[in-house]
Design a protein around this motif. Structure first.
Motif, PDB file in Angstrom:
ATOM      1  N   GLN A   1      -7.577   0.130  -0.189  1.00 29.51           N
ATOM      2  CA  GLN A   1      -7.794  -1.153   0.488  1.00 29.51           C
ATOM      3  C   GLN A   1      -9.045  -1.070   1.385  1.00 29.51           C
ATOM      4  OE1 GLN A   1      -4.132  -2.196   2.370  1.00 29.51           O
ATOM      5  NE2 GLN A   1      -4.905  -4.111   3.228  1.00 29.51           N
TER       6      GLN A   1
ATOM      7  N   THR B   1       0.836  -1.208   0.000  1.00 31.24           N
ATOM      8  CA  THR B   1       0.000   0.000   0.000  1.00 31.24           C
ATOM      9  C   THR B   1       0.869   1.255   0.000  1.00 31.24           C
ATOM     10  OG1 THR B   1      -1.818  -1.148   1.100  1.00 31.24           O
ATOM     11  CG2 THR B   1      -1.777   1.252   1.328  1.00 31.24           C
TER      12      THR B   1
ATOM     13  N   ASP C   1      -5.816  -1.717  -4.891  1.00 29.98           N
ATOM     14  CA  ASP C   1      -5.374  -2.247  -3.602  1.00 29.98           C
ATOM     15  C   ASP C   1      -6.449  -3.155  -3.010  1.00 29.98           C
ATOM     16  OD1 ASP C   1      -3.838  -2.703  -1.395  1.00 29.98           O
ATOM     17  OD2 ASP C   1      -3.630  -0.604  -0.808  1.00 29.98           O
TER      18      ASP C   1
HETATM   19 MG   LIG Z   1      -1.952  -2.767   2.228  1.00 31.74          MG
END
Ligand SMILES: [Mg+2]
Ligand SMILES: Nc1ncnc2c1ncn2[C@@H]1O[C@H](COP(=O)(O)OP(=O)(O)OP(=O)(O)O)[C@@H](O)[C@H]1O
Length: 242
Positions: free
Chosen positions: A86, A44, A167
């Motif tokens: 995410q 990330t 993500d």
């Molecule tokens: Mg991550």
């Protein structure tokens, strides 16, 4: 092969922690790359550095050969790179359609005040990711995780990216939703979209990527086709500890 995205010797520290440790890789136009690694590997963070949400301590990040490092996030988006999160991050005080329209606006939320909302275009994008018309005037807080991930994709597609950084697109989704989103990504891939995809769901990732890049503790481990990377001893150590 035309290189579209390049990272060269990128370093990012959070205090004493080296979250990105001299990472270098290239992504070719039209290529779909899986970025894999265990929790905390720094996947990330790489996306945040490419988008300018975190500032790299050193190294170079280039899009179409042009240095991004000093550009603000909205300028990077204008140059053709966009990401999903995410943990989905819709604007909570806008309905689903307005969230997509923000992506369609040239620069900032301010532009929305002065520009007629592009409802039809936003609706078309919403349909393309599988959001139902009935959901478009809902508050994002009412959406299922599957629909929130579709909204992330729609918001990102609205900026008309050439490179999409995805993500954990499959996290929290049902098998049916994974199939639907995989279908959409494959369609865009046929149309020439370039992807970097992070996913813990390796089985769903495999058919979507041309190449995998493995990292652990901020550091590059290896790259190659999926099978080669997954059978690499250092990758197995990083994932399984043996
Ligand atoms: Mg991550
Ligand atoms: N804003 C921040 N401040 C301090 N440390 C951070 C910050 N963001 C990330 N880190 C740390 O940097 C390391 C890499 O985190 P990152 O979120 O990039 O990993 P990841 O590979 O995406 O992990 P996951 O698979 O769990 O999402 C971790 O040790 C994390 O705790």
């Amino acid at each position: 092969m035309t290189v579209i995205l390049e990272l060269e010797h990128v370093v990012k520290r959070f205090g004493g922690l080296v979250a990105t440790n001299d990472m270098s890789f290239e992504v070719a136009k039209g290529e779909s790359v899986g970025l894999i690694g265990p929790n905390g590997a720094g996947k990330t963070t790489i996306f945040s550095l490419i988008m300018g949400e975190h500032k790299a301590d050193s190294g170079s990040i280039r899009l179409h050969g042009e240095e991004l490092t000093k550009l603000a996030t909205h300028k990077r988006i204008r140059r053709g790179v966009a990401r999903t999160y995410q943990v989905p991050r819709p604007f909570a005080d806008m309905d689903v359609l307005a969230n997509i329209e923000v992506g369609l606006m040239p620069d900032s939320i301010m532009a929305m005040i002065f520009t007629a909302p592009a409802d039809e275009e936003a609706r078309a994008i919403a349909r393309s990711v599988g959001l139902n018309d009935a959901d478009l005037h809902r508050d994002p807080a009412e959406l299922s995780m599957g629909d929130l991930r579709k909204l992330e994709l729609a918001r990102t597609l609205a900026t008309k990216p050439e490179v999409m950084l995805l993500d954990e697109v499959f996290a929290g989704l049902t098998a049916g939703e994974i199939e639907q989103i995989s279908g959409l990504l494959n369609e865009k891939r046929q149309e020439g979209m370039t992807y970097v995809i992070v996913s813990h769901d390796l089985r769903s990732l495999e058919p979507l990527i041309d190449r995998a890049i493995a990292m652990t503790q901020g550091t590059f481990v290896c790259q190659g086709d999926y099978a080669t990377v997954m059978s690499d001893e250092a990758v197995r150590m990083a994932y399984l500890g043996h």
